[in-house]
Design an enzyme around this catalytic site. Structure first.
Site, mmCIF file in Angstrom:
data_model
loop_
_atom_site.group_PDB
_atom_site.id
_atom_site.type_symbol
_atom_site.label_atom_id
_atom_site.label_comp_id
_atom_site.label_asym_id
_atom_site.label_seq_id
_atom_site.Cartn_x
_atom_site.Cartn_y
_atom_site.Cartn_z
ATOM 1 C CG HIS A 96 -0.092 0.093 2.525
ATOM 2 N ND1 HIS A 96 0.623 -0.991 3.027
ATOM 3 C CD2 HIS A 96 0.146 1.126 3.379
ATOM 4 C CE1 HIS A 96 1.246 -0.618 4.136
ATOM 5 N NE2 HIS A 96 0.978 0.658 4.367
ATOM 6 C CG HIS A 131 5.334 0.788 2.552
ATOM 7 N ND1 HIS A 131 4.832 1.994 2.088
ATOM 8 C CD2 HIS A 131 4.831 0.626 3.805
ATOM 9 C CE1 HIS A 131 4.066 2.545 3.017
ATOM 10 N NE2 HIS A 131 4.033 1.729 4.059
ATOM 11 C CG ASP A 182 2.078 4.877 4.719
ATOM 12 O OD1 ASP A 182 3.209 4.955 5.231
ATOM 13 O OD2 ASP A 182 1.416 3.822 4.692
ATOM 14 N NE ARG A 219 7.804 -6.216 11.325
ATOM 15 C CZ ARG A 219 7.172 -5.060 11.198
ATOM 16 N NH1 ARG A 219 6.106 -4.795 11.951
ATOM 17 N NH2 ARG A 219 7.599 -4.157 10.337
#
Length: 716
Positions: free
Chosen positions: A548, A620, A550, A630
């Site tokens: 996508h 990204h 941002d 994570r």
């Protein structure tokens, strides 16, 4: 050879009037810097001035000798006679080399090889670094006028230098400093004339514009010749590694000659680039002619207007507006009136085309590359098999210029110990960077402790357990929620404060790197963890976060990104600060607009901050987290103050309230405690109660808070 000796004797006589042997500038510079660090200001100033004088003298001697020897040992002129062609050609080459050796030896007072400085020293002089030392030395010697001139000369070529910017502002406030002390000692005449001419042109003052633009064009062509003369220097091997086989006679001659031709071609970029800037003014020579033809027409001189138009058409022969202008000029002047381009421009274009033809032949048949600096190069001049590469190179060169210009605008990072480990070029894109060392291992552990104590499933994404994939559990914590939990005693205040301070530290780093002088506001701050669901990993094919952009809606099919709601259209920059690496998968990757062609990957680790612009240039996604947990701080920023993160304001108020309560002794007034409770390393935020309206001032009013810094930056 007798006539050759004559010219050398004449040059020797001219050199005899100069004060003896010219000491190599790199030696003087080294001695001057040593004296500077020994705080021997008088000697430092003397040696640095002599180094600058020697540098200028060396360049002048090379230009003069090459011009004189070009006339004396010309390659064209008398017929070669009946001898072998090698004797006819190389005899003149040897004569030219002999002339240069004698001429430079006489002018410099030593062997020319003694004046070959290292690349680092040459770069220092090109960037005017000696003036940086000189201004301090003159200031210490109480020679304020010379200190100001030296400082200004350095600053013109290095406008991004923060310390010099502060020094310039201090000089402006000092009594005894006059405005004419701020002069550029290395000013190039054509730029001063060009900018004055354009100002007159824009003000419709065409008589004055004509005078200054003609002056600029003459000076620019003269500077171009000087630059071209300096191209005929020693061979500089672009390959650091030694080749197994050295080139033969003709290959070596061809390689060096093509290197000289490429250097000459790049001279137009040198004269078209204003000191302190990165990108050159496009079509610098043609633009003079375009402006001049209109200005001459406005003052009623159609003959010279037609001459300038004809000269412009040498660059762009199919330019329809200029062809129409020519038709009108011919009507006014009469069809029988001969209109020709300027001889100097004809020579410039013909010579440039000849050099380009040779370079393209060499690239096609001998290999190598050539970044053509001109937009006007005829398409038919470029070999068919190089045309596509030529277009790609021009696009790449344009993008690299933008990236370099962006880097030049950046100031130093505001914190020590932080390193740029990957930039846009290394990440095959634009407006991308990776910093390491933003957090210590201890700070990462403290923030991870905060995630374990306070993470709420789906927080920040409408309480959905897995907003992006069912194969992972998503947990998030906002800065306000962290402060509220700390206020209730559910988490340690120090950990919540660290989250606030760490995100602000990241903002300052990203702002200083991408937008120095232009305020970045938080849009949203989110401490997030993604944990692999063990029983859901078998046969998994999806991503942790799909590809996508941002601030726009990505359309891979149409190769477009639509900047419209529901996208967060106000976001300008994004950042991810990683806290750990003890998991599998979870790396960030960038793609082309097609969302499938990966251009760069970033592996998470403690203290690594990846930052990038939020638009369509940076699609990204995140690889699947296949095992482990994570954690990272996701950060989004905006230039728009009305879209600043309001939860952060409330979180800062709670933190300030806490600081006041801790620091206020019994009986001391609240206002005094409020003042003392602020830390210089933190943002000054209002103490409890209602937010003052000063936090919501109109864009641009930051100038009243930081006039010195913003004013200096706005000038550039």
């Amino acid at each position: 050879m007798a006539s050759l000796l004559c010219v050398c004797l004449l040059l020797a006589a001219a050199a005899a009037t100069s004060p003896g042997r010219l000491v190599p500038y790199d030696l003087l510079y080294a001695d001057g810097v040593r004296a500077y660090f020994a705080r021997d200001w008088g000697r430092a100033a003397e040696l640095l001035q002599r180094a600058l004088h020697s540098y200028a003298g060396l360049r002048a001697a090379r230009r003069a000798c090459r011009a004189a020897c070009r006339r004396e040992a010309a390659f064209l002129g008398e017929p070669p006679g009946a001898g072998p062609w090698e004797a006819a050609l190389f005899g003149r080459v040897l004569q030219r080399a002999d002339c240069l050796q004698h001429c430079l030896g006489r002018q410099l007072g030593a062997a020319p090889s003694a004046h070959r400085a290292s690349h680092a020293i040459r770069r220092d002089f090109e960037q005017r670094e000696p003036y940086n030392y000189l201004q301090v030395a003159f200031f210490q010697l109480k020679k304020l006028d010379q200190a100001v001139s030296a400082a200004h000369t350095f600053f013109v070529a290095n406008p991004q230098h923060l310390q010099m910017r502060e020094d310039i502002e201090k000089y402006r406030r000092m009594s005894g400093v006059k405005s004419d002390n701020f002069r550029d000692l290395e000013a190039t005449p054509h730029w001063e004339a060009y900018e004055a001419g354009v100002q007159h042109y824009n003000a419709d003052e065409y008589l004055q514009a004509v005078a200054r633009l003609e002056e600029s064009l003459t000076e620019a062509l003269s500077a171009l010749e000087e630059c071209r003369a300096l191209c005929e220097g020693p061979w500089e091997d672009e390959d650091d590694e030694e080749e197994e086989m050295q080139p033969g006679l003709y290959e070596a001659i061809a390689a060096h000659y093509i290197q000289v031709l490429k250097c000459r071609q790049q001279c137009v970029l040198e004269i078209a680039t204003k000191p302190g800037r990165i990108s050159a003014t496009e079509d610098f020579i043609p633009s003079h002619l375009d402006l001049l033809q209109f200005a001459y027409d406005q003052v009623g001189n159609q003959a010279l207007a037609a001459e300038c138009a004809a000269s412009y058409l040498l660059f762009y022969p199919t330019d329809e507006p200029m062809l129409e202008n020519m038709k009108q000029y011919r009507t006014v002047l009469g069809e029988d009136t001969a209109v020709t381009a300027r001889e100097s421009i004809q020579h410039y274009v013909q010579r440039s085309l000849m050099e380009k033809k040779l370079i393209y032949y060499a690239v096609e048949h001998l290999g190598g590359t050539f970044n053509d600096p001109d937009l006007w190069t005829p398409d038919e001049l470029i070999p068919e098999n190089l045309k596509e590469k030529h277009r790609e190179d021009q696009e790449k060169q344009k993008q690299e210029t933008l990236d370099v210009e962006g880097r030049k605008k950046r100031g130093p990072l505001p914190f020590e110990g932080i390193a740029v480990t990957m930039d846009s070029r290394q990440m095959n894109g634009t407006q991308r960077v990776v910093f390491d060392g933003v957090l210590t291992e201890s700070e990462c552990k403290d923030l991870l402790r905060l995630t374990k104590a306070a993470g709420e499933a789906g927080d920040g994404y409408r309480a959905r357990r897995s907003p992006h994939t069912p194969h992972e559990r998503f947990e998030g914590l906002t800065v306000l929620k962290a402060m509220q939990l700390a206020q209730n005693g559910d988490v340690d205040w120090r950990d919540a404060k660290l989250l606030l301070q760490t995100s602000e530290k990241s903002r300052k780093i990203i702002e200083s790197y991408f937008t120095p002088g232009k305020k970045l506001h938080f849009s949203f701050t989110h401490l997030v963890c993604r944990t692999a669901v063990d029983e859901e990993q078998e046969g998994r094919m999806d991503l942790s976060h799909p590809v996508h952009a941002d601030n726009c809606l990505l359309d891979p099919e149409g190769q477009e990104c639509w900047r419209e709601p529901p996208a967060y259209v106000y976001r300008d920059y994004s950042g991810i600060l990683y806290l750990n690496d003890d998991f599998q998968g979870g790396g960030l990757f960038f793609t082309e607009m097609d969302t499938v062609t990966v251009t760069a990957e970033v592996r998470p680790k403690c203290g690594r901050l990846v930052a990038f612009s939020s638009g369509k240039e940076n699609p990204h996604g995140v690889w699947a987290v296949s095992r482990g947990r994570r954690c990272a701080i996701a950060l989004w920023y905006t230039h728009s103050q009305e879209h600043a993160e309001q939860e952060r304001v409330k979180a800062e108020e709670l933190m300030e309230q806490r600081a006041v309560e801790q620091d206020r002794p019994d009986g001391e007034e609240h206002q005094e405690a409020d003042h003392r409770g602020r830390s210089s390393s933190e943002l000054p935020v209002p103490s409890g109660g209602a937010r003052p309206t000063s936090r919501r001032h109109k864009p641009g009013s930051d100038r009243t808070q930081h006039p010195k810094e913003l004013r200096a930056r706005d000038e550039f």
